[in-house]
Design a protein around this motif. Structure first.
Motif, PDB file in Angstrom:
ATOM      1  N   PHE A   1      21.498 -13.430 -17.992  1.00  0.00           N
ATOM      2  CA  PHE A   1      20.098 -13.844 -18.058  1.00  0.00           C
ATOM      3  C   PHE A   1      19.786 -14.777 -16.897  1.00  0.00           C
ATOM      4  N   HIS A   2      18.522 -14.787 -16.483  1.00  0.00           N
ATOM      5  CA  HIS A   2      18.076 -15.608 -15.366  1.00  0.00           C
ATOM      6  C   HIS A   2      16.727 -16.229 -15.708  1.00  0.00           C
ATOM      7  N   LEU A   3      16.653 -17.537 -15.564  1.00  0.00           N
ATOM      8  CA  LEU A   3      15.417 -18.289 -15.776  1.00  0.00           C
ATOM      9  C   LEU A   3      14.922 -18.792 -14.428  1.00  0.00           C
ATOM     10  N   VAL A   4      13.682 -18.452 -14.086  1.00  0.00           N
ATOM     11  CA  VAL A   4      13.068 -18.974 -12.862  1.00  0.00           C
ATOM     12  C   VAL A   4      12.332 -20.258 -13.249  1.00  0.00           C
ATOM     13  N   GLU A   5      12.915 -21.378 -12.879  1.00  0.00           N
ATOM     14  CA  GLU A   5      12.301 -22.659 -13.220  1.00  0.00           C
ATOM     15  C   GLU A   5      11.119 -22.964 -12.299  1.00  0.00           C
TER      16      GLU A   5
ATOM     17  N   VAL B   1      15.207  -6.893 -20.471  1.00  0.00           N
ATOM     18  CA  VAL B   1      14.063  -7.517 -21.129  1.00  0.00           C
ATOM     19  C   VAL B   1      13.480  -8.560 -20.174  1.00  0.00           C
ATOM     20  N   HIS B   2      12.220  -8.375 -19.800  1.00  0.00           N
ATOM     21  CA  HIS B   2      11.526  -9.319 -18.915  1.00  0.00           C
ATOM     22  C   HIS B   2      10.435 -10.008 -19.727  1.00  0.00           C
ATOM     23  N   LEU B   3      10.596 -11.309 -19.920  1.00  0.00           N
ATOM     24  CA  LEU B   3       9.598 -12.092 -20.653  1.00  0.00           C
ATOM     25  C   LEU B   3       8.779 -12.882 -19.637  1.00  0.00           C
ATOM     26  N   GLY B   4       7.572 -12.355 -19.346  1.00  0.00           N
ATOM     27  CA  GLY B   4       6.692 -12.980 -18.382  1.00  0.00           C
ATOM     28  C   GLY B   4       5.923 -14.144 -18.971  1.00  0.00           C
ATOM     29  N   ARG B   5       5.105 -14.774 -18.142  1.00  0.00           N
ATOM     30  CA  ARG B   5       4.390 -15.977 -18.578  1.00  0.00           C
ATOM     31  C   ARG B   5       3.414 -15.693 -19.707  1.00  0.00           C
TER      32      ARG B   5
ATOM     33  N   ARG C   1      16.787  -6.781  -8.590  1.00  0.00           N
ATOM     34  CA  ARG C   1      16.963  -5.359  -8.306  1.00  0.00           C
ATOM     35  C   ARG C   1      18.145  -4.813  -9.097  1.00  0.00           C
ATOM     36  N   THR C   2      17.905  -3.736  -9.835  1.00  0.00           N
ATOM     37  CA  THR C   2      18.979  -2.996 -10.489  1.00  0.00           C
ATOM     38  C   THR C   2      19.088  -1.637  -9.808  1.00  0.00           C
ATOM     39  N   ALA C   3      19.955  -0.799 -10.317  1.00  0.00           N
ATOM     40  CA  ALA C   3      20.110   0.528  -9.729  1.00  0.00           C
ATOM     41  C   ALA C   3      18.863   1.370  -9.900  1.00  0.00           C
ATOM     42  N   SER C   4      18.019   1.011 -10.866  1.00  0.00           N
ATOM     43  CA  SER C   4      16.882   1.876 -11.172  1.00  0.00           C
ATOM     44  C   SER C   4      15.508   1.204 -11.097  1.00  0.00           C
ATOM     45  N   GLU C   5      15.460  -0.127 -10.935  1.00  0.00           N
ATOM     46  CA  GLU C   5      14.146  -0.772 -10.940  1.00  0.00           C
ATOM     47  C   GLU C   5      14.152  -2.066 -10.145  1.00  0.00           C
ATOM     48  N   LEU C   6      12.933  -2.506  -9.829  1.00  0.00           N
ATOM     49  CA  LEU C   6      12.702  -3.744  -9.104  1.00  0.00           C
ATOM     50  C   LEU C   6      11.728  -4.576  -9.938  1.00  0.00           C
ATOM     51  N   ILE C   7      12.117  -5.806 -10.262  1.00  0.00           N
ATOM     52  CA  ILE C   7      11.308  -6.658 -11.114  1.00  0.00           C
ATOM     53  C   ILE C   7      10.965  -7.927 -10.351  1.00  0.00           C
ATOM     54  N   HIS C   8       9.680  -8.267 -10.277  1.00  0.00           N
ATOM     55  CA  HIS C   8       9.231  -9.498  -9.637  1.00  0.00           C
ATOM     56  C   HIS C   8       9.164 -10.599 -10.685  1.00  0.00           C
ATOM     57  N   LEU C   9       9.834 -11.706 -10.401  1.00  0.00           N
ATOM     58  CA  LEU C   9       9.922 -12.818 -11.339  1.00  0.00           C
ATOM     59  C   LEU C   9       9.176 -14.028 -10.788  1.00  0.00           C
TER      60      LEU C   9
ATOM     61  N   GLU D   1       9.492 -17.651 -15.950  1.00  0.00           N
ATOM     62  CA  GLU D   1       9.826 -16.369 -16.567  1.00  0.00           C
ATOM     63  C   GLU D   1      11.334 -16.210 -16.784  1.00  0.00           C
ATOM     64  N   LEU D   2      11.647 -15.328 -17.724  1.00  0.00           N
ATOM     65  CA  LEU D   2      13.038 -15.080 -18.104  1.00  0.00           C
ATOM     66  C   LEU D   2      13.313 -13.590 -18.081  1.00  0.00           C
ATOM     67  N   VAL D   3      14.488 -13.211 -17.608  1.00  0.00           N
ATOM     68  CA  VAL D   3      14.913 -11.819 -17.674  1.00  0.00           C
ATOM     69  C   VAL D   3      16.335 -11.773 -18.238  1.00  0.00           C
ATOM     70  N   VAL D   4      16.588 -10.794 -19.115  1.00  0.00           N
ATOM     71  CA  VAL D   4      17.900 -10.613 -19.727  1.00  0.00           C
ATOM     72  C   VAL D   4      18.338  -9.175 -19.505  1.00  0.00           C
ATOM     73  N   LEU D   5      19.580  -8.989 -19.050  1.00  0.00           N
ATOM     74  CA  LEU D   5      20.153  -7.652 -18.853  1.00  0.00           C
ATOM     75  C   LEU D   5      21.233  -7.465 -19.910  1.00  0.00           C
ATOM     76  N   PHE D   6      20.856  -6.879 -21.038  1.00  0.00           N
ATOM     77  CA  PHE D   6      21.769  -6.782 -22.169  1.00  0.00           C
ATOM     78  C   PHE D   6      22.908  -5.798 -21.938  1.00  0.00           C
ATOM     79  N   ASP D   7      22.745  -4.876 -21.011  1.00  0.00           N
ATOM     80  CA  ASP D   7      23.784  -3.864 -20.811  1.00  0.00           C
ATOM     81  C   ASP D   7      24.860  -4.284 -19.822  1.00  0.00           C
ATOM     82  N   GLY D   8      24.773  -5.496 -19.290  1.00  0.00           N
ATOM     83  CA  GLY D   8      25.818  -5.992 -18.400  1.00  0.00           C
ATOM     84  C   GLY D   8      25.889  -5.313 -17.050  1.00  0.00           C
ATOM     85  N   GLN D   9      24.821  -4.629 -16.641  1.00  0.00           N
ATOM     86  CA  GLN D   9      24.859  -3.891 -15.384  1.00  0.00           C
ATOM     87  C   GLN D   9      24.881  -4.829 -14.182  1.00  0.00           C
TER      88      GLN D   9
END
Length: 258
Positions: free
Chosen positions: A39-43, A133-137, A50-58, A62-70
């Motif tokens: 998980f990553h929290l942008v304070e 899981v991306h939890l935006g503002r 960036r993952t193998a399949s998507e690009l997420i702007h944080l 905001e918080l993002v969690v990668l449950f599959d360990g990729q």
């Protein structure tokens, strides 16, 4: 015991922090695949995941969690070069509570950590959650308890006070539960799995029985009777929400180590 607590009791969850970061662009880090959820929290500031399949702007908060360990990357921009997490930590030791990476560009403050679960049961349950899981503002604005935990986590992760590392680890475990609560409130976007099953009260009761007494020879008919449904309707709903038959789910539970 309510259903989510009954399920989580068997996970033996352990939370921890990789590092708190203060970085200035350009920067990038490669984070490895592993048997855990990152998980990553942008304070403060903003970045790209960036993952193998998507690009997420944080963005900040905001918080993002990668449950599959990729494996994935965190970057100041999509063009930024990346180095391994281990190299970045080695090059920039912790100073005043954070690993500081100098640069001339935009600053950012990050808290990076992971949720790990002991044994096959915990690992399988992590993989049974949404991959990313991306939890935006906007989403977090409606979740005051989760926001409060994130603020506490950011404080403890950068603190040198006695017990700060342990406090941060305990907060990550509470954070995991709050993220699951947020997903339960958004069932339309939760894919099939045990968490989606908990969103339906009758399935939640059945899952509770299965987790509290996995060694019992639960038949589909017995579970359906317990929750007040017909055998056919129960089996169909379980398959739709959980993604496998009740028998397969029970078999998997019994394959977990004690």
């Amino acid at each position: 015991m309510e259903p989510l607590s009954a399920v989580l009791r068997g996970m033996r969850l352990k939370g921890s922090i990789y590092a708190a970061w203060e970085l200035r662009a350009p920067w990038g880090m490669d984070l490895p695949e592993g048997p855990f959820a990152s998980f990553h929290l942008v304070e403060r500031g903003r970045c790209v995941l960036r993952t193998a399949s998507e690009l997420i702007h944080l963005e900040a908060g905001e918080l993002v969690v990668l449950f599959d360990g990729q494996a994935h990357q965190l970057l100041s921009s999509r063009e930024a070069p990346a180095v391994s997490l281990a190299q970045l930590i080695a090059r920039h030791p912790r100073v005043d509570g954070a690993h500081q990476v100098p640069g001339a560009g935009e600053p950012i403050r990050l808290v990076c950590g992971k949720f790990a679960a002991e044994g096959a049961q915990g690992s399988r349950m992590l993989r049974g959650l949404p991959r990313v899981v991306h939890l935006g503002r906007t989403k977090l604005a409606a979740l005051p308890a989760l926001r409060a935990l994130l603020e506490s986590l950011a404080h403890e992760a950068a603190s040198s006070a006695p017990g700060a590392d342990t406090a941060a680890a305990r907060i990550t475990e509470a954070l995991f539960i709050q993220v699951l609560r947020a997903l339960l409130l958004d069932t339309e976007r939760t894919p099939p799995g045990w968490l989606a099953g908990l969103s339906e009260p009758r399935l939640a009761e059945a899952l509770q029985h299965l987790h509290l007494d996995p060694a019992r020879s639960w038949s589909v008919g017995a579970l359906a009777e317990r929750v007040g449904m017909s055998r056919t309707r129960f089996a169909l709903l379980f398959q739709q929400r959980v993604g496998q038959t009740p028998s397969a789910f029970r078999k998997a539970l019994n394959s977990y180590p004690a």
